[in-house]
Scaffold this active site. Structure first.
Site, PDB file in Angstrom:
ATOM      1  N   GLU A 121       0.749  -1.364  -0.141  1.00  0.00           N
ATOM      2  CA  GLU A 121      -0.043  -0.149   0.090  1.00  0.00           C
ATOM      3  C   GLU A 121       0.850   1.197   0.059  1.00  0.00           C
ATOM      4  O   GLU A 121       1.874   1.061   0.709  1.00  0.00           O
ATOM      5  CB  GLU A 121      -0.651  -0.315   1.233  1.00  0.00           C
ATOM      6  N   GLU A 125      -2.905  11.002   2.727  1.00  0.00           N
ATOM      7  CA  GLU A 125      -4.067  11.108   3.490  1.00  0.00           C
ATOM      8  C   GLU A 125      -4.112  12.885   3.992  1.00  0.00           C
ATOM      9  O   GLU A 125      -3.170  13.217   4.643  1.00  0.00           O
ATOM     10  CB  GLU A 125      -3.959  10.570   4.800  1.00  0.00           C
ATOM     11  N   ARG A 205      -7.239   3.889  -5.519  1.00  0.00           N
ATOM     12  CA  ARG A 205      -8.611   3.962  -4.929  1.00  0.00           C
ATOM     13  C   ARG A 205      -8.439   5.236  -4.320  1.00  0.00           C
ATOM     14  O   ARG A 205      -7.763   5.927  -3.637  1.00  0.00           O
ATOM     15  CB  ARG A 205      -8.499   3.042  -3.642  1.00  0.00           C
ATOM     16  N   TRP A 209     -14.050   9.547   4.247  1.00  0.00           N
ATOM     17  CA  TRP A 209     -14.393   8.947   5.224  1.00  0.00           C
ATOM     18  C   TRP A 209     -14.374   9.742   6.386  1.00  0.00           C
ATOM     19  O   TRP A 209     -13.426  10.450   6.578  1.00  0.00           O
ATOM     20  CB  TRP A 209     -14.164   7.583   5.491  1.00  0.00           C
ATOM     21  N   THR A 220      -7.887   5.856  16.204  1.00  0.00           N
ATOM     22  CA  THR A 220      -8.209   6.506  14.922  1.00  0.00           C
ATOM     23  C   THR A 220      -8.742   8.163  15.231  1.00  0.00           C
ATOM     24  O   THR A 220      -8.546   8.633  14.185  1.00  0.00           O
ATOM     25  CB  THR A 220      -9.510   5.510  14.170  1.00  0.00           C
TER      26      THR A 220
END
Length: 424
Positions: A121, A125, A205, A209, A220
């Site tokens: 990956e 972000e 992708r 979110w 998180t």
């Protein structure tokens, strides 16, 4: 970062102080035999998301995504929203550029993710509450035993300004850039000696979110910048365009074993980059054949063998290109050619656009006997090449014995005839 597909299960990252890796794969080839990944034989693809046609070759895998004057629109309007798209094809090394304006809002995460079936990956972000930075990250084989891979380069007002975020992903290194300026470089050896370096075919992708959803784990939520207040919704991210360069165009990519190594990936079918290299290789081989033929009549046997190999090299053939840049690479090769039923591999020195090599300084090529396309892949850097496949090797192009006879034994035979004449 937590998986966009596993949004409801993001609480698994509760103990992690940083973002966790994607955790979703239909079939993990490290654990079992999986279907081949659909590739693309196009080396360069451009998507204009201000037009609805820009979403061709993309699948909407969560929520809904519309297009408009600002590009594709990804919106979190309420709890549970996580609109996401991904390419319907994989690429194997290359360069990806995304022109994006991130979404505002505390805890809202705008994501650009490149991910493989075995959970290699590479990430961008953008957090809605961070107006001065964006995160870069990577994971290898889904390894989340540590969370120290992230960096936070500066970027001005990503929630109100379009910026172009680029990843140049090659076999020896990966470079993240913002608006054309490199902000991070990851070398192959830096990722646990390459064991955790992203090196398998990936999809692109893009999604948004709520990492700050109150139901998420505290780790998180803290990473995302705090709890999301849905009363302030909607929160929208805009993606104006995407440019993708695929270094190894192919119809499909197959894991030949469970190692997760780039060398285990077999390509079926060849694209435009392969055809460019094949043309150069054939030209070089033809020139070599012509030169050998003029040496003597005996070397014509070598010429015939070489011609057959040249023809073979334009049939089904797949190789691994390790370097690409925004423009299509053109490669010229010089050296000897070895033919096999999977294609021809050229060894010697190679030159072309780009300068990356494998960590050891040698280029590695892989092929597949199931290949149906034509051409060969491109190689940059210098070193020796090797090809792997599942079919037996054919005869060598360069007939060394024939050249010895032509260049050395033929003059000796002539001398013997002259001596015999005078003896008579």
């Amino acid at each position: 970062m937590p998986s966009l597909f596993k949004y409801a299960a993001v609480a698994l990252a509760a103990a992690a102080p940083f973002a966790s890796a994607q955790t979703y794969t239909d079939c993990n080839p490290l654990q079992k035999t999986c279907p081949a990944d659909a590739g693309t034989t196009e080396s360069k693809l451009n998507f204009d998301f201000t037009q609805s046609s820009g979403l061709n070759k993309w699948k909407t895998v969560a929520g809904s995504v519309s297009t408009g004057s600002n590009g594709a629109v990804f919106t979190v309007a309420k709890k549970g929203d996580a609109p996401t798209i991904e390419t319907d094809f994989y690429i194997f090394y290359g360069e990806i550029s995304v022109t994006m304006q991130a979404a505002p809002g505390t805890g809202i995460v705008s994501s650009i993710v490149f991910e493989s079936d075995d959970l290699d990956e590479i990430d961008w972000e953008a957090l809605g509450g961070n107006t001065a930075q964006i995160e870069t990250n990577y994971f290898g084989k889904g390894d989340t035993t540590t969370y120290n891979r992230d960096t936070w380069p500066a970027v001005a007002n990503p929630q109100s300004t379009f910026h172009t975020y680029t990843v140049n992903w090659q076999k020896d290194k990966t470079v993240w850039s913002i608006d054309g300026t490199p902000v991070r470089t990851l070398n192959y050896a830096d990722a646990q000696g390459g064991a955790r370096y992203p090196q398998t075919p990936m999809r692109v992708r893009i999604g948004i979110w709520a990492g700050g959803d109150p139901s998420n784990g505290q780790g998180t939520i803290d990473w995302a910048g705090g709890k999301t207040d849905y009363s302030q919704a909607p929160f929208s991210m805009y993606v104006k365009s995407v440019s993708i360069t695929n270094a190894n165009p192919a119809d499909s990519y197959t894991y030949s074993d469970t190692s997760g190594s780039s060398d285990s990936i077999k390509l079926s079918g060849a694209g435009s980059l392969s055809q460019t290299s094949s043309s150069s290789s054939s030209s070089s081989s033809t020139s070599s054949t012509s030169s050998t033929s003029s040496t003597s009549s005996t070397s014509s046997t070598s010429s015939s063998t070489s011609s057959q190999s040249t023809e073979s090299s334009t049939t089904a053939h797949t190789t691994l290109a390790t370097t690409t840049h925004t423009s299509t690479a053109k490669t010229t090769t010089a050296g000897s050619t070895t033919a096999s039923s999977t294609g021809a591999t050229t060894s010697g020195s190679a030159s072309g656009s780009g300068s990356s090599t494998t960590p050891s300084g040698s280029s590695t090529q892989s092929g597949s006997s199931s290949s149906t396309g034509s051409g060969s892949g491109t190689t940059s850097g210098s070193g020796s090449g090797s090809a792997s496949g599942t079919a037996p090797k054919a005869s060598a192009t360069f007939n060394a014995a024939a050249n010895v006879v032509a260049n050395y034994l033929a003059p000796i035979s002539l001398l013997g005839l002259v001596t015999a004449f005078f003896q008579l």
